[in-house]
Design a protein around this motif. Sequence first.
Motif, PDB file in Angstrom:
ATOM      1  N   ASP A 172      -5.187   5.295  -0.291  1.00 43.40           N
ATOM      2  CA  ASP A 172      -4.660   3.940  -0.470  1.00 43.40           C
ATOM      3  C   ASP A 172      -4.401   3.648  -1.944  1.00 43.40           C
ATOM      4  O   ASP A 172      -5.189   4.019  -2.812  1.00 43.40           O
ATOM      5  CB  ASP A 172      -5.638   2.893   0.066  1.00 43.40           C
ATOM      6  N   GLY A 188      -2.139  10.496  -1.186  1.00 43.71           N
ATOM      7  CA  GLY A 188      -2.460  10.179   0.200  1.00 43.71           C
ATOM      8  C   GLY A 188      -3.540   9.125   0.371  1.00 43.71           C
ATOM      9  O   GLY A 188      -3.776   8.655   1.479  1.00 43.71           O
ATOM     10  N   SER A 235       1.516   7.460  -0.956  1.00 44.85           N
ATOM     11  CA  SER A 235       2.275   8.605  -1.482  1.00 44.85           C
ATOM     12  C   SER A 235       2.238   8.645  -3.005  1.00 44.85           C
ATOM     13  O   SER A 235       2.492   9.692  -3.606  1.00 44.85           O
ATOM     14  CB  SER A 235       3.731   8.564  -0.991  1.00 44.85           C
ATOM     15  N   ASN A 295       0.866  -1.162   0.000  1.00 44.57           N
ATOM     16  CA  ASN A 295       0.000   0.000   0.000  1.00 44.57           C
ATOM     17  C   ASN A 295       0.910   1.221   0.000  1.00 44.57           C
ATOM     18  O   ASN A 295       1.671   1.428   0.946  1.00 44.57           O
ATOM     19  CB  ASN A 295      -0.908  -0.016   1.220  1.00 44.57           C
ATOM     20  N   CYS A 296       0.840   2.019  -1.064  1.00 49.93           N
ATOM     21  CA  CYS A 296       1.719   3.186  -1.238  1.00 49.93           C
ATOM     22  C   CYS A 296       0.887   4.446  -1.474  1.00 49.93           C
ATOM     23  O   CYS A 296       0.787   4.949  -2.605  1.00 49.93           O
ATOM     24  CB  CYS A 296       2.678   2.952  -2.403  1.00 49.93           C
ATOM     25  N   GLN A 321      10.071   3.494   6.688  1.00 50.95           N
ATOM     26  CA  GLN A 321      10.436   4.859   7.022  1.00 50.95           C
ATOM     27  C   GLN A 321      11.472   4.925   8.137  1.00 50.95           C
ATOM     28  O   GLN A 321      11.282   5.548   9.151  1.00 50.95           O
ATOM     29  CB  GLN A 321       9.184   5.657   7.447  1.00 50.95           C
ATOM     30  N   HIS A 336       3.159  -1.960   3.970  1.00 50.15           N
ATOM     31  CA  HIS A 336       2.839  -0.532   3.830  1.00 50.15           C
ATOM     32  C   HIS A 336       4.134   0.237   3.681  1.00 50.15           C
ATOM     33  O   HIS A 336       5.135  -0.100   4.316  1.00 50.15           O
ATOM     34  CB  HIS A 336       2.063  -0.040   5.052  1.00 50.15           C
ATOM     35  N   GLU A 337       4.107   1.264   2.844  1.00 49.50           N
ATOM     36  CA  GLU A 337       5.325   2.038   2.631  1.00 49.50           C
ATOM     37  C   GLU A 337       5.878   2.615   3.929  1.00 49.50           C
ATOM     38  O   GLU A 337       7.083   2.787   4.067  1.00 49.50           O
ATOM     39  CB  GLU A 337       5.089   3.136   1.597  1.00 49.50           C
ATOM     40  N   ASN A 338       5.020   2.866   4.916  1.00 49.78           N
ATOM     41  CA  ASN A 338       5.491   3.388   6.205  1.00 49.78           C
ATOM     42  C   ASN A 338       6.346   2.378   6.961  1.00 49.78           C
ATOM     43  O   ASN A 338       7.082   2.746   7.879  1.00 49.78           O
ATOM     44  CB  ASN A 338       4.329   3.822   7.072  1.00 49.78           C
ATOM     45  N   ASP A 339       6.240   1.108   6.598  1.00 49.45           N
ATOM     46  CA  ASP A 339       7.083   0.083   7.225  1.00 49.45           C
ATOM     47  C   ASP A 339       8.554   0.308   6.898  1.00 49.45           C
ATOM     48  O   ASP A 339       9.425  -0.283   7.532  1.00 49.45           O
ATOM     49  CB  ASP A 339       6.694  -1.315   6.739  1.00 49.45           C
TER      50      ASP A 339
END
Length: 73
Positions: A18, A16, A12, A9-10, A71, A66-69
Amino acid sequence: MNWNHRLMNCPSENGGEDYFTFKEVYYDDQDRPDAYSNPFMGGDDIDEVRELLVRLSVALSLPVLHENDFQGD
């Protein structure tokens, strides 16, 4: 370094919201996801494309990342 295709799930990439897309995910020495990149989605012949489809099918059976994984630590 190991890698595989994963569904991620990106948001960005979609203002913003999904956005689920396939990525090539690279793993560290402890087999933790460490980095990702846009996948190469073709092949030199039809057999390579079939192999790609198998890898993408396997990715659909794994948990979505998830892309936040990714960061930082």
